[in-house]
Design a protein around this motif. Sequence first.
Motif, short mmCIF file in Angstrom:
data_model
loop_
_atom_site.label_atom_id
_atom_site.label_comp_id
_atom_site.label_asym_id
_atom_site.label_seq_id
_atom_site.Cartn_x
_atom_site.Cartn_y
_atom_site.Cartn_z
N ASP A 8 -12.30 -5.06 -28.71
CA ASP A 8 -13.34 -6.07 -28.70
C ASP A 8 -12.82 -7.29 -29.50
O ASP A 8 -11.88 -7.15 -30.29
CB ASP A 8 -14.59 -5.46 -29.37
N ASP A 10 -15.17 -10.23 -31.05
CA ASP A 10 -16.04 -10.71 -32.13
C ASP A 10 -16.40 -9.59 -33.11
O ASP A 10 -16.91 -8.54 -32.72
CB ASP A 10 -17.34 -11.29 -31.55
N ASN A 11 -16.15 -9.85 -34.37
CA ASN A 11 -16.39 -8.88 -35.45
C ASN A 11 -15.55 -7.62 -35.29
O ASN A 11 -15.87 -6.56 -35.84
CB ASN A 11 -17.88 -8.55 -35.59
N THR A 12 -14.46 -7.76 -34.52
CA THR A 12 -13.46 -6.69 -34.42
C THR A 12 -12.10 -7.32 -34.77
O THR A 12 -11.57 -7.10 -35.85
CB THR A 12 -13.46 -6.06 -33.02
N ASP A 169 -17.00 -3.02 -32.65
CA ASP A 169 -18.07 -2.88 -33.65
C ASP A 169 -19.42 -2.56 -33.03
O ASP A 169 -20.36 -2.27 -33.78
CB ASP A 169 -18.19 -4.16 -34.49
N ASP A 174 -19.22 -1.21 -27.00
CA ASP A 174 -17.86 -0.73 -27.20
C ASP A 174 -17.75 0.80 -27.19
O ASP A 174 -16.91 1.36 -26.49
CB ASP A 174 -17.29 -1.29 -28.51
MG LIG Z 1 -18.13 -7.29 -31.33
#
Ligand SMILES: [Mg+2]
Length: 217
Positions: A8, A10-12, A169, A174
């Motif tokens: 992933d 974003d935020n990964t 995340d 995911d």
């Molecule tokens: Mg994400």
Amino acid sequence: MQRLALFDLDNTLVDLDQAFAIWAIEFSDRYQLGCEAVERIIALGQGRPHREMFFAEVRERFALAESVDELWRNYRQRMPHLVYCSPEVKDGLSRLRVSGWKVAIVTNGMADNQMGKIQQTGLSEIVDALALSGIEGTRKPGRMLFEIAAKRCGMSLTAEGGGGWMIGDSPIADVAGGRAAGLRTIWIDRGVWPDHDQEADHVVIDVLQAIEILAGS
Ligand SMILES: [Mg+2]
């Protein structure tokens, strides 16, 4: 199992929350909304991952003249310049590839925003393939976006000895999505889904730990 690692974005691979906080400060300055507006904007953003809804609410709450479309477009132009991917993460992805892994990014979001982030961070030059929902017209947790990424890596999720890993995340997009597509999963627990059930094969606190697990598997 084939050496396929789908990440992933974003935020990964990048810290979207951090970039969003910087954007909220800039936005608040630009419209002279005052200091307390920053926290309210951040809180609104966390509850509304869909940015069209988010900007509709921000526009109404702060009585802004720009249309939702304009506000959202400006956001998408700015965000690629605010996200950051650490050299350690990029090194980790490169090392996986050197040791025989195929590495791809599978992300939901608008094409301009997501592609801008992938290019500005240099990730586009590191990974083997990309699958972006805004380009492909299909989103995680649906199976198709994972399939597209695998195919672009010269692999298949359904072939004998197929499979691979999904790292992200979101317990839904995911982990549940990856599992349903026949992938093993690593969940990056950022502490924002405290009561959410998930069945990831591994739970880590950041993507570097996930890369270590893959490298040792
Ligand atoms: Mg994400």
